[in-house]
Design an enzyme around this catalytic site. Sequence first.
Site, PDB file in Angstrom:
ATOM      1  N   ASN A  83       0.886  -1.168   0.000  1.00  0.00           N
ATOM      2  CA  ASN A  83       0.000   0.000   0.000  1.00  0.00           C
ATOM      3  C   ASN A  83       0.921   1.214   0.000  1.00  0.00           C
ATOM      4  OD1 ASN A  83      -1.734   2.097   0.458  1.00  0.00           O
ATOM      5  ND2 ASN A  83      -2.362   1.446   2.513  1.00  0.00           N
ATOM      6  N   TRP A  84       1.034   1.795  -1.172  1.00  0.00           N
ATOM      7  CA  TRP A  84       1.991   2.907  -1.300  1.00  0.00           C
ATOM      8  C   TRP A  84       1.492   4.191  -0.634  1.00  0.00           C
ATOM      9  CZ3 TRP A  84       4.127   2.959  -7.049  1.00  0.00           C
ATOM     10  CH2 TRP A  84       4.823   1.767  -7.287  1.00  0.00           C
ATOM     11  N   LYS A  85       0.198   4.222  -0.306  1.00  0.00           N
ATOM     12  CA  LYS A  85      -0.404   5.437   0.282  1.00  0.00           C
ATOM     13  C   LYS A  85      -0.156   6.627  -0.659  1.00  0.00           C
ATOM     14  CE  LYS A  85      -0.051   3.209   4.710  1.00  0.00           C
ATOM     15  NZ  LYS A  85       0.057   3.290   6.170  1.00  0.00           N
TER      16      LYS A  85
ATOM     17  N   HIS B 288      -9.424   1.447   4.672  1.00  0.00           N
ATOM     18  CA  HIS B 288      -8.163   1.600   5.398  1.00  0.00           C
ATOM     19  C   HIS B 288      -8.367   2.553   6.578  1.00  0.00           C
ATOM     20  CE1 HIS B 288      -4.046   2.669   6.339  1.00  0.00           C
ATOM     21  NE2 HIS B 288      -3.705   1.531   5.756  1.00  0.00           N
TER      22      HIS B 288
ATOM     23  N   GLU C 156      -6.656   4.884   7.709  1.00  0.00           N
ATOM     24  CA  GLU C 156      -6.380   6.308   7.433  1.00  0.00           C
ATOM     25  C   GLU C 156      -7.589   6.970   6.784  1.00  0.00           C
ATOM     26  OE1 GLU C 156      -2.702   5.611   5.377  1.00  0.00           O
ATOM     27  OE2 GLU C 156      -1.788   5.018   7.273  1.00  0.00           O
TER      28      GLU C 156
ATOM     29  N   GLU D 266      -5.426  -4.695  10.519  1.00  0.00           N
ATOM     30  CA  GLU D 266      -4.416  -3.656  10.698  1.00  0.00           C
ATOM     31  C   GLU D 266      -4.703  -2.871  11.978  1.00  0.00           C
ATOM     32  OE1 GLU D 266      -2.369  -2.652   6.726  1.00  0.00           O
ATOM     33  OE2 GLU D 266      -3.979  -1.223   7.056  1.00  0.00           O
TER      34      GLU D 266
ATOM     35  N   GLY E 233       2.513   2.512  10.679  1.00  0.00           N
ATOM     36  CA  GLY E 233       3.456   3.615  10.494  1.00  0.00           C
ATOM     37  C   GLY E 233       4.180   4.020  11.772  1.00  0.00           C
TER      38      GLY E 233
ATOM     39  N   SER F 192       3.398  -1.975  10.282  1.00  0.00           N
ATOM     40  CA  SER F 192       4.847  -2.054  10.516  1.00  0.00           C
ATOM     41  C   SER F 192       5.419  -3.436  10.209  1.00  0.00           C
ATOM     42  CB  SER F 192       5.193  -1.630  11.945  1.00  0.00           C
ATOM     43  OG  SER F 192       4.802  -0.282  12.171  1.00  0.00           O
TER      44      SER F 192
ATOM     45  N   GLY G 296       2.886  -1.067   4.225  1.00  0.00           N
ATOM     46  CA  GLY G 296       2.976   0.350   3.918  1.00  0.00           C
ATOM     47  C   GLY G 296       4.422   0.740   3.636  1.00  0.00           C
ATOM     48  N   GLY G 297       5.081   1.303   4.637  1.00  0.00           N
ATOM     49  CA  GLY G 297       6.436   1.842   4.477  1.00  0.00           C
ATOM     50  C   GLY G 297       7.406   0.918   3.762  1.00  0.00           C
TER      51      GLY G 297
HETATM   52  P1  13P Z   1       3.063   0.477   7.622  1.00  0.00           P
HETATM   53  O1  13P Z   1       3.552  -0.827   7.056  1.00  0.00           O
HETATM   54  O2  13P Z   1       3.798   1.672   7.111  1.00  0.00           O
HETATM   55  O3  13P Z   1       2.925   0.431   9.110  1.00  0.00           O
HETATM   56  O4  13P Z   1       1.572   0.652   7.051  1.00  0.00           O
HETATM   57  C1  13P Z   1       0.692  -0.401   7.161  1.00  0.00           C
HETATM   58  C2  13P Z   1      -0.514  -0.067   6.382  1.00  0.00           C
HETATM   59  O5  13P Z   1      -1.264   0.834   6.721  1.00  0.00           O
HETATM   60  C3  13P Z   1      -0.785  -0.835   5.171  1.00  0.00           C
HETATM   61  O6  13P Z   1      -2.062  -0.589   4.684  1.00  0.00           O
END
Ligand code: 13P
Length: 255
Positions: free
Chosen positions: A13-15, A98, A100, A170, A176, A216, A237-238
């Site tokens: 998930n590149w956000k 998600h 966020e 999640e 994050g 994470s 994510g990251g």
């Molecule tokens: P991180 O891996 O950066 O914690 O993000 C997880 C995430 O929200 C994937 O959708």
Amino acid sequence: MNKTKRPAVIAGNWKMNKNRAEAATLITELLPLVKDAGCEVVLCTPYTDLETSLALTEGTGVKIGAENCHWAESGAFTGEISAEMLRELGVQYVIIGHSERRQYFGETDETVAKRLRAALNAGLKGILCVGETLEQREAGITEEVIAIQVKKALAGVTAEELRRVILAYEPVWAIGTGRTATEEQAGEVNGFIRGLLARLYGEAVAERTTIQYGGSMNAKNAAGLLAQPDIDGGLIGGASLKAPDFAAIVAAAGR
Ligand code: 13P
């Protein structure tokens, strides 16, 4: 518990990261590293990177997803993108609900359910995100929160349609933050979700459904998390923004 009954799926998930040139660089670096992947690999990118990502991954095993879709087929919804628009581009997956989006964009269990419905109607596969906040975990209501999120999102989703749904647990406090859920914490909630699916759809359907963990997850902790009997993949994510890190997670998921 038989993991071979369901596909392992590692999704990035590149956000809101990577412009088109950066997307091309990342995918070009990633493709040779995941060409022999023993799991399904999905990249969920910003809308503006979808065409580039689709072009670069054509003919490879890597699938492309979006990070959200609207529930209407078309209409006066300034700034939104419909599921059908994504399908027409060639997108196969879409992240729904998600945290966020729930946190910053007013997404509710009701709008999550509507977006998932639209994604399924358009023929897309949905990655449905659920998870509790730190406050909810500390109040001891994690399972209640997850149960409500899952039940509301899946209301009206048939067992047949559920074949096109991946669930992603999640925990909001692990996203994050570098604070991963322990293998036991993540495994326990994923197991709870599978139990819930068994009650809603029966044991066989629950056993064939992929349930990811996200929050994470990285090259170092992926293998331990993925060894849990009910963790069938990851939503990353990251670590999905760096080809070697993401490839290491893909390798850890290979069976
Ligand atoms: P991180 O891996 O950066 O914690 O993000 C997880 C995430 O929200 C994937 O959708």
